[in-house]
Each structure stands twice: as structure tokens, then as C-alpha cells.
Scaffold this motif. Structure first.
Motif, PDB file in Angstrom:
ATOM      1  N   VAL A 193      37.582  48.376  31.537  1.00  0.00           N
ATOM      2  CA  VAL A 193      37.205  48.948  32.795  1.00  0.00           C
ATOM      3  C   VAL A 193      36.002  47.745  33.176  1.00  0.00           C
ATOM      4  CG1 VAL A 193      37.490  51.334  34.113  1.00  0.00           C
ATOM      5  CG2 VAL A 193      35.209  50.105  32.609  1.00  0.00           C
ATOM      6  N   GLN A 194      35.902  46.778  34.354  1.00  0.00           N
ATOM      7  CA  GLN A 194      34.657  45.981  34.197  1.00  0.00           C
ATOM      8  C   GLN A 194      33.413  46.325  35.678  1.00  0.00           C
ATOM      9  OE1 GLN A 194      34.864  41.578  34.437  1.00  0.00           O
ATOM     10  NE2 GLN A 194      34.603  41.368  36.432  1.00  0.00           N
ATOM     11  N   LEU A 195      32.802  46.411  35.578  1.00  0.00           N
ATOM     12  CA  LEU A 195      31.354  47.141  36.741  1.00  0.00           C
ATOM     13  C   LEU A 195      30.553  46.267  37.000  1.00  0.00           C
ATOM     14  CD1 LEU A 195      32.891  49.786  34.806  1.00  0.00           C
ATOM     15  CD2 LEU A 195      30.765  50.782  35.639  1.00  0.00           C
ATOM     16  N   GLY A 196      30.119  45.582  38.109  1.00  0.00           N
ATOM     17  CA  GLY A 196      29.788  44.688  38.762  1.00  0.00           C
ATOM     18  C   GLY A 196      27.855  45.906  39.625  1.00  0.00           C
ATOM     19  N   THR A 197      28.744  46.184  40.246  1.00  0.00           N
ATOM     20  CA  THR A 197      27.461  47.360  41.275  1.00  0.00           C
ATOM     21  C   THR A 197      26.553  47.936  40.275  1.00  0.00           C
ATOM     22  OG1 THR A 197      28.846  46.933  43.460  1.00  0.00           O
ATOM     23  CG2 THR A 197      26.709  48.597  43.388  1.00  0.00           C
ATOM     24  N   ARG A 198      27.711  48.481  39.947  1.00  0.00           N
ATOM     25  CA  ARG A 198      26.342  49.295  38.646  1.00  0.00           C
ATOM     26  C   ARG A 198      25.596  48.473  37.667  1.00  0.00           C
ATOM     27  NH1 ARG A 198      23.241  53.802  37.128  1.00  0.00           N
ATOM     28  NH2 ARG A 198      22.352  52.544  37.658  1.00  0.00           N
ATOM     29  N   ALA A 227      42.114  43.852  36.144  1.00  0.00           N
ATOM     30  CA  ALA A 227      42.602  44.103  38.135  1.00  0.00           C
ATOM     31  C   ALA A 227      41.731  44.640  39.143  1.00  0.00           C
ATOM     32  CB  ALA A 227      43.778  44.711  37.928  1.00  0.00           C
ATOM     33  N   GLU A 228      41.079  43.457  40.173  1.00  0.00           N
ATOM     34  CA  GLU A 228      40.217  44.018  40.950  1.00  0.00           C
ATOM     35  C   GLU A 228      40.943  44.430  42.903  1.00  0.00           C
ATOM     36  OE1 GLU A 228      35.993  42.012  41.447  1.00  0.00           O
ATOM     37  OE2 GLU A 228      37.311  41.205  42.506  1.00  0.00           O
ATOM     38  N   GLY A 229      39.954  45.504  42.703  1.00  0.00           N
ATOM     39  CA  GLY A 229      40.096  46.176  44.415  1.00  0.00           C
ATOM     40  C   GLY A 229      39.020  45.980  45.366  1.00  0.00           C
ATOM     41  N   GLY A 249      36.390  47.328  40.455  1.00  0.00           N
ATOM     42  CA  GLY A 249      35.696  47.705  41.863  1.00  0.00           C
ATOM     43  C   GLY A 249      35.744  49.127  42.186  1.00  0.00           C
ATOM     44  N   GLY A 250      34.448  49.081  42.856  1.00  0.00           N
ATOM     45  CA  GLY A 250      34.758  50.056  42.708  1.00  0.00           C
ATOM     46  C   GLY A 250      34.049  51.938  41.731  1.00  0.00           C
ATOM     47  N   ILE A 251      34.834  51.456  40.668  1.00  0.00           N
ATOM     48  CA  ILE A 251      34.162  52.400  39.394  1.00  0.00           C
ATOM     49  C   ILE A 251      32.461  52.277  38.962  1.00  0.00           C
ATOM     50  CG2 ILE A 251      34.286  52.584  36.705  1.00  0.00           C
ATOM     51  CD1 ILE A 251      37.548  50.604  37.183  1.00  0.00           C
ATOM     52  N   GLY A 260      30.771  42.932  34.922  1.00  0.00           N
ATOM     53  CA  GLY A 260      31.838  41.566  36.020  1.00  0.00           C
ATOM     54  C   GLY A 260      30.620  40.623  35.891  1.00  0.00           C
ATOM     55  N   ALA A 261      30.674  39.399  36.502  1.00  0.00           N
ATOM     56  CA  ALA A 261      30.152  38.347  36.277  1.00  0.00           C
ATOM     57  C   ALA A 261      29.684  38.535  37.978  1.00  0.00           C
ATOM     58  CB  ALA A 261      30.992  36.880  36.852  1.00  0.00           C
ATOM     59  N   MET A 262      28.018  38.293  37.826  1.00  0.00           N
ATOM     60  CA  MET A 262      27.657  37.913  39.650  1.00  0.00           C
ATOM     61  C   MET A 262      26.606  36.933  39.579  1.00  0.00           C
ATOM     62  SD  MET A 262      26.939  41.970  39.517  1.00  0.00           S
ATOM     63  CE  MET A 262      26.310  42.514  37.959  1.00  0.00           C
ATOM     64  N   ALA A 263      27.457  35.793  39.859  1.00  0.00           N
ATOM     65  CA  ALA A 263      26.626  34.744  40.131  1.00  0.00           C
ATOM     66  C   ALA A 263      25.011  35.183  40.967  1.00  0.00           C
ATOM     67  CB  ALA A 263      27.238  34.371  41.705  1.00  0.00           C
ATOM     68  N   TRP A 264      23.952  34.676  40.005  1.00  0.00           N
ATOM     69  CA  TRP A 264      23.283  34.538  40.496  1.00  0.00           C
ATOM     70  C   TRP A 264      22.352  35.279  39.487  1.00  0.00           C
ATOM     71  CZ3 TRP A 264      19.769  30.626  42.028  1.00  0.00           C
ATOM     72  CH2 TRP A 264      20.279  29.536  42.454  1.00  0.00           C
ATOM     73  N   LEU A 283      31.369  34.123  29.076  1.00  0.00           N
ATOM     74  CA  LEU A 283      31.460  33.433  30.426  1.00  0.00           C
ATOM     75  C   LEU A 283      32.089  33.194  31.430  1.00  0.00           C
ATOM     76  CD1 LEU A 283      29.272  30.784  31.710  1.00  0.00           C
ATOM     77  CD2 LEU A 283      30.985  29.426  30.377  1.00  0.00           C
ATOM     78  N   ASN A 284      31.807  33.579  33.522  1.00  0.00           N
ATOM     79  CA  ASN A 284      32.765  33.550  33.892  1.00  0.00           C
ATOM     80  C   ASN A 284      32.326  32.216  34.751  1.00  0.00           C
ATOM     81  OD1 ASN A 284      32.766  34.361  37.758  1.00  0.00           O
ATOM     82  ND2 ASN A 284      34.562  35.181  35.927  1.00  0.00           N
ATOM     83  N   ILE A 285      34.130  31.900  34.690  1.00  0.00           N
ATOM     84  CA  ILE A 285      34.200  30.232  35.603  1.00  0.00           C
ATOM     85  C   ILE A 285      34.445  30.692  37.025  1.00  0.00           C
ATOM     86  CG2 ILE A 285      34.943  28.066  35.257  1.00  0.00           C
ATOM     87  CD1 ILE A 285      35.302  27.812  32.446  1.00  0.00           C
ATOM     88  N   GLU A 327      37.567  47.910  46.986  1.00  0.00           N
ATOM     89  CA  GLU A 327      36.302  48.454  46.610  1.00  0.00           C
ATOM     90  C   GLU A 327      35.043  47.662  45.857  1.00  0.00           C
ATOM     91  OE1 GLU A 327      38.604  49.147  45.394  1.00  0.00           O
ATOM     92  OE2 GLU A 327      39.110  51.264  45.313  1.00  0.00           O
ATOM     93  N   ALA A 328      35.681  46.290  45.440  1.00  0.00           N
ATOM     94  CA  ALA A 328      34.030  45.551  44.324  1.00  0.00           C
ATOM     95  C   ALA A 328      33.501  45.010  45.454  1.00  0.00           C
ATOM     96  CB  ALA A 328      35.565  44.618  43.482  1.00  0.00           C
ATOM     97  N   GLY A 329      32.151  44.194  44.789  1.00  0.00           N
ATOM     98  CA  GLY A 329      30.880  43.768  45.503  1.00  0.00           C
ATOM     99  C   GLY A 329      31.400  42.394  45.435  1.00  0.00           C
ATOM    100  N   GLY A 330      31.474  41.610  46.613  1.00  0.00           N
ATOM    101  CA  GLY A 330      31.595  39.924  46.022  1.00  0.00           C
ATOM    102  C   GLY A 330      32.468  39.514  47.095  1.00  0.00           C
TER     103      GLY A 330
END
Ligand SMILES: Cc1cc2nc3c(=O)[nH]c(=O)nc-3n(C[C@H](O)[C@H](O)[C@H](O)COP(=O)(O)O)c2cc1C
Length: 315
Positions: free
Chosen positions: A191-196, A139-141, A172-174, A21-25, A71-73, A143-146
Motif C-alpha cells: 500500500v502507499q499512503l499519503g494523507t495519513r 495503482a492510485e484511485g 488512494g483512500g487508505i 507517498g511522495a508529497m510535493a513540498w 525519490l519521487n520524480i 480518492e487520493a490527495g493531489g
């Protein structure tokens, strides 16, 4: 099913149906390339990055990987026209969009053959972007960060999967193979994971930020900014306590939004654990080590396959 039969792998040109997942900064060329080299799709977060900086990151990603990346816009950001121009100029293979209505992005990029995947938080939004030509949705739940919506991953993924013909990617949450297997059971094809990925070796986020995620427990995250209409999930700290105080006192949306200005940078770059915004999801409690992106991705799918093999006996 072989991964090569998976519609998301085909669409993205990846070995595994996984997006970082895109994560700003946080999500720069180094992280994106590590994920793409590891068999997933890495994403550079356009965030509010000035044009020159974003251009450098795109060029760097092309140098660091010969695999597809994205790239995430961020549709709320003033840099949307610049990010769009750069996506066109450099023929970035995949564009994801966050926090808004992606009509203009789809209009401009679809005729060029760019794969466009909006992040959605409701079925209505998912249906709309499918009509506008999106190739898939995340589709983001909540539970996600951000920045988050209201529905949980468990609720939005099957509803979106039933409503759409294009593939659904769950977010979200995975954070482990159980989550991946569950997402697929709900109808997701990726799946899309950010926090991990905050806690992967190639992620250049400040050590304090990583450590905060590693230390997090089940109730360590909190949602701030609900009263402004822009809720954000992050780890509890002095900053979130101040948000809660302001919101309880009925402060104006401007006052509340102002408190958040520049705080993600303070957390990510300066490592300010107290007054920086440490955006992270509920899955933080399941993130207990820092490993290379490739290793994380491979173990997610090994574990998911093991679990799906065992489920038959349990059901
Ligand atoms: C620090 C952080 C920053 C984020 N920034 C963005 C962003 O700029 N654009 C976006 O579309 N999503 C953003 N997200 C959401 C992620 O791309 C991803 O969808 C989410 O983290 C998935 O849920 P998880 O955290 O439970 O894995 C961010 C998430 C985090 C944790």
C-alpha cells in the motif's frame, strides 16, 4: 504469510509492504527517514525542487537512516533531468514516478539496478510500464490527495492485479488497517499512503495544514482543474471556491492553471488555509491524530491482521 514472503518487502528491503507517498513540498528527508526507520519506505518528493535543494535532502536522508528510501520524480516538472542525475549519482535505491510517462526514467535507471515504481491511474498505463521494465506499480484511485485519475481504488487495484505479473501497490483512500486489509483482498501486495502521513509527528508541514486534515469530514475534499485535464484533490477552501467559479464561467485552461501556481507552497510552508492549496485525500476524515510514523505503520498492520482474521467468520 510472513511479511518476508511479501514481494514488495523483498523488492524494497522493508519490514512492512508500505510506501509513504511522495508529497510535493511535504515529503522531505525528515519524513522519508522517519517512515523508513519505522519499517516502511519513505519517499522524498522531488516535486519542482531546484537541484541544490534536492541534493541536500538526499544527503540528509542518507544521514538520518541506514534503511532504503526513495525519490519521487514528478514527470510534469522541469526538474526531471536534475532529479534523474541525482538518483544516479547518489544511487537512490527506489524511484517512483508521478504524473506522466516514465519511459526515460526506466531506460536510464533500470540498467543501474534502481527499483523503479511508476504511479499509474489506468490498466493500460500499468501494462505499458510493465513492458518497459517497471518493478511494480502503484495503482492510485481518485480518492487520493493531489493529482488524480478517474478510476477508484476499488476498481483499479483488482483490474491491475489481474492484468500484471509485477506486484501492485494500492493507493488512494487508505488510512487505517481496514483499508490495508481491503487493498490486499483486492489483489494488492503493498500500500502507499499519503494523507495519513501528513499527520505524523515527523512531518514538517505547517500546523494549519495538519489541523485542516484533522478537522476534515467525509465531504471536505473537492476536485479542481477537471476542465484543464489536470484534476487535483484538495480540501475545500476559498481557493477551491475560486477554481469552481472560474471553471463554471468557462475560463481558459491557462487562467485556471495560473490560479494554482505556488499555492501548494502557500499551504504547506505558510499555512495559508484559505488561499493555499491543501492537497489531501478523501481519507482525511479518518485521520484524527498526529503520531510518530513508526507507530502509524505498526498499528496499520496489527489492525489489518486482526481484520483479516475476523473476515472468515463474516463471509
Ligand atoms: C499534499 C500531497 C502532495 C502530493 N504530491 C505528489 C507528488 O509530488 N508526486 C506523486 O507522485 N504523488 C503525489 N501525491 C500523491 C501521494 O503520493 C499518494 O499517492 C496519495 O496521497 C495516496 O492517496 P491518499 O492521499 O488517499 O493516501 C501527493 C499527495 C498529497 C496529499
Amino acid at each position: 504469510m510472513k511479511m518476508t514472503d511479501n514481494r514488495i518487502c523483498k523488492l524494497l528491503g522493508t519490514k512492512y509492504p508500505i510506501i509513504q507517498g511522495a508529497m510535493a513540498w511535504v515529503a522531505d528527508a525528515q519524513l522519508a527517514a522517519a517512515v523508513s526507520n519505522g519499517g516502511g519506505l519513505g519517499i522524498i518528493a522531488g516535486g519542482a525542487m531546484p537541484r541544490e535543494l534536492l541534493e541536500k535532502e538526499i544527503i540528509k536522508a542518507f544521514e538520518l537512516t541506514d534503511k532504503p528510501f526513495g525519490l519521487n520524480i514528478m514527470l510534469m516538472s522541469p526538474n526531471v533531468p536534475d532529479a534523474l542525475d541525482l538518483a544516479v549519482q547518489y544511487k537512490v535505491p527506489v524511484v517512483t514516478t508521478g504524473a506522466g510517462v516514465p519511459g526515460k526514467v526506466l531506460e536510464r535507471l533500470k540498467p543501474l539496478g534502481t527499483v523503479v515504481i511508476p504511479v499509474v491511474a489506468s490498466v493500460a498505463q500499468a501494462r505499458r510500464v510493465e513492458k518497459q521494465g517497471a518493478d511494480a506499480v502503484v495503482a492510485e484511485g481518485m480518492e487520493a490527495g493531489g493529482h488524480i485519475g478517474e478510476l477508484t481504488t476499488m476498481a483499479i487495484v483488482p483490474q491491475a492485479a489481474s492484468a500484471l505479473s509485477i506486484p501492485v501497490i494500492a493507493a488512494g483512500g487508505i488510512a487505517d488497517g481496514r483499508g490495508v486489509a481491503a487493498a490486499f483482498a483486492l489483489g494488492a501486495e503493498g500500500v502507499q499512503l499519503g494523507t495519513r502521513f501528513i499527520c505524523c509527528s515527523e512531518c514538517a508541514v505547517h500546523e494549519n495544514f495538519k489541523q485542516a486534515v484533522l478537522d476534515a469530514r467525509d465531504r471536505s475534499t473537492v476536485v479542481t482543474g477537471r476542465s484543464t485535464g489536470h484534476p487535483v484533490r484538495c480540501l475545500r477552501n476559498k481557493l477551491t471556491a475560486e477554481f469552481e467559479k472560474l471553471e463554471a464561467a468557462g475560463a481558459s485552461p491557462e487562467e485556471i492553471e495560473n490560479l494554482g501556481v505556488g499555492r501548494l507552497r502557500d499551504g504547506v510552508v505558510d499555512g495559508d488555509k484559505d488561499w493555499g492549496s491543501i492537497m489531501a485525500g478523501q481519507s482525511s476524515a479518518m485521520v484524527n491524530d498526529v503520531r510518530p510514523a513508526k507507530d502509524i505503520i505498526e498499528s496499520l498492520f496489527v489492525e489489518a491482521a486482526e481484520i483479516s482474521g475476523k473476515l472468515g467468520a463474516l463471509l
